[in-house]
Structures are given as C-alpha cells and as structure tokens.
Design a protein around this motif. Structure first.
Motif, short mmCIF file in Angstrom:
data_model
loop_
_atom_site.label_atom_id
_atom_site.label_comp_id
_atom_site.label_asym_id
_atom_site.label_seq_id
_atom_site.Cartn_x
_atom_site.Cartn_y
_atom_site.Cartn_z
N SER A 1 25.44 -0.11 -9.34
CA SER A 1 24.46 -0.62 -10.38
C SER A 1 24.60 -0.07 -11.85
N GLU A 2 24.79 1.21 -12.04
CA GLU A 2 24.98 1.72 -13.49
C GLU A 2 26.17 0.99 -14.11
N ILE A 3 27.36 0.79 -13.26
CA ILE A 3 28.56 0.21 -14.04
C ILE A 3 28.25 -1.21 -14.42
N ARG A 4 27.77 -2.03 -13.44
CA ARG A 4 27.42 -3.25 -13.82
C ARG A 4 26.51 -3.47 -14.85
N ARG A 5 25.41 -2.44 -14.89
CA ARG A 5 24.42 -2.69 -16.09
C ARG A 5 25.13 -2.34 -17.32
N THR A 6 25.98 -1.25 -17.45
CA THR A 6 26.65 -0.86 -18.77
C THR A 6 27.72 -2.21 -18.93
N ALA A 7 28.31 -2.81 -18.11
CA ALA A 7 29.10 -4.06 -18.28
C ALA A 7 28.33 -5.17 -19.09
N SER A 8 27.18 -5.27 -18.62
CA SER A 8 26.33 -6.43 -19.13
C SER A 8 25.80 -5.97 -20.42
N ASP A 9 25.54 -4.71 -20.72
CA ASP A 9 25.02 -4.10 -22.13
C ASP A 9 26.30 -4.33 -23.13
N TRP A 10 27.49 -4.04 -22.46
CA TRP A 10 28.70 -4.27 -23.37
C TRP A 10 28.90 -5.44 -24.00
N GLU A 11 28.78 -6.44 -22.83
CA GLU A 11 28.85 -7.75 -23.41
C GLU A 11 28.02 -8.37 -24.34
N LEU A 12 26.90 -7.85 -24.18
CA LEU A 12 25.48 -8.11 -25.02
C LEU A 12 25.92 -7.41 -26.57
N VAL A 13 26.29 -6.18 -26.43
CA VAL A 13 26.57 -5.70 -27.93
C VAL A 13 27.82 -6.41 -28.42
N THR A 14 29.04 -6.60 -27.57
CA THR A 14 29.98 -7.32 -27.98
C THR A 14 29.40 -8.63 -28.90
N TYR A 15 28.80 -9.55 -28.12
CA TYR A 15 28.19 -10.81 -28.70
C TYR A 15 27.36 -10.32 -29.95
N ARG A 16 26.45 -9.42 -30.00
CA ARG A 16 25.64 -9.17 -31.13
C ARG A 16 26.68 -8.64 -32.24
#
Length: 182
Positions: free
Chosen positions: A145-160
């Motif tokens: 769960s932590e890794i998946r959440r971090t991957a989602s956060d990373w995608e969002l930060v990359t988009y931003r």
C-alpha cells in the motif's frame, strides 16, 4: 423519489449535506462533485453525491460538457462524466500564477524536484512505473500500500511539475506582465 424527499433523506444522514443544499445551487453542487472526480462516473452517481435528482444532474452535466469543464466518456453501457483534462490544467495554471510570483514558482519547482529525487533515492527507481512494479514484490500489505501510494504521489508531483514549468516559462504572458522575470 421526489427531490424534497431526497434532500430530507440525505440531510437526515449528514447535517453537512443539509447546509450544503441550503447554501449552494444545484448547478454548483453538480459542478463541485463532477470536478473532483478521479474516475468517470454516471449521472446517477453524481446526482446522489450532489443531492439533486438525476434529471437535474443530467442537465447540469450536459451544460458543463458544453462549457468544456467535463468530458463524456462512453462505454460500459452508460455515459459517464469526467473532468476535462485541458480545463483542469488551465485552472491549475491560473491558480499557480495567482498564488506565486516568478521566484515563488521557481522555489515550488525546486521543492517538487526534491520530492522526486528523494523517492528515486529511497526506492532506487527512476519512475513511478518502476515503483509500481516494485509494489508487486513487497512482502506485506502495508508495504504494498505504501509503495502504491508513493507511486501515485510521484505521478501527481510529476504532473504538477510540468504545469509549474509551463507557468514559469510563460509567466509574463499568463500574468499579462510585459516585464521579463528576473
């Protein structure tokens, strides 16, 4: 179900909904719910969340499509609605140039880059995709769960980060400030 009965039933379950219905127009509630979607949803789902009838929701959803705020997504047997990606990007750009001056945008870019660099170092991968692959190898549910959440956060930060780069590059145009940023 009659709209008054719908509102009454929803208000009984959540006093916040009653206040929202009382102080916000049906259009604004539909726009708010639809604009916050992370996946396409049907008019009936949006109607229930916005505390309006399905017919009311459909009318407002059609208007939001005409205004390029939402897009219709076909398939799966029913029309679904999602935020228009271009509208969402432009709204975020507008918020950024209203909130930050040029130097503030550059500082925000550095902060976002630092987050990405920290994830790269912590996980030893170069992208959110590689990180998601690592989630499949995790030993525990919590780690997965932590890794998946971090991957989602990373995608969002990359988009931003891409939007921040756009705001920096076009700051003078977006702010109608003829001066070139220092």
């Amino acid at each position: 179900m009659h709209i008054a009965a719908l509102h009454e039933r929803m208000a009984e379950s959540d006093p916040g909904v009653e206040a929202w219905v009382e102080h916000t127009s049906a259009f604004d509630r539909v726009r708010s719910v639809a604009g916050a979607l992370s996946e396409p949803r049907t008019p009936s789902w949006i109607a229930a969340e916005a505390a309006v009838s399905e017919n009311t929701a459909r009318g407002h959803l059609d208007r939001l499509v005409e205004l390029n705020v939402l897009v219709e997504v076909g398939g799966e047997g029913a029309t679904r609605y999602a935020p228009d990606p271009l509208h969402a990007r432009l709204a975020t750009l507008r918020e950024l140039v209203a909130e930050y001056d040029h130097d503030g945008l550059v500082a925000l870019k550095a902060d976002l880059q630092t987050e990405i660099e920290e994830w790269r170092a912590a996980y030893g991968v170069d992208s959110p995709t590689e990180l998601r692959e690592r989630a499949a190898e995790a030993d525990t549910a919590a780690e997965t769960s932590e890794i998946r959440r971090t991957a989602s956060d990373w995608e969002l930060v990359t988009y931003r980060l891409g939007i921040v780069d756009d705001a920096i590059e076009n700051y003078a145009v977006y702010t109608r400030d003829g001066a070139t940023p220092a």
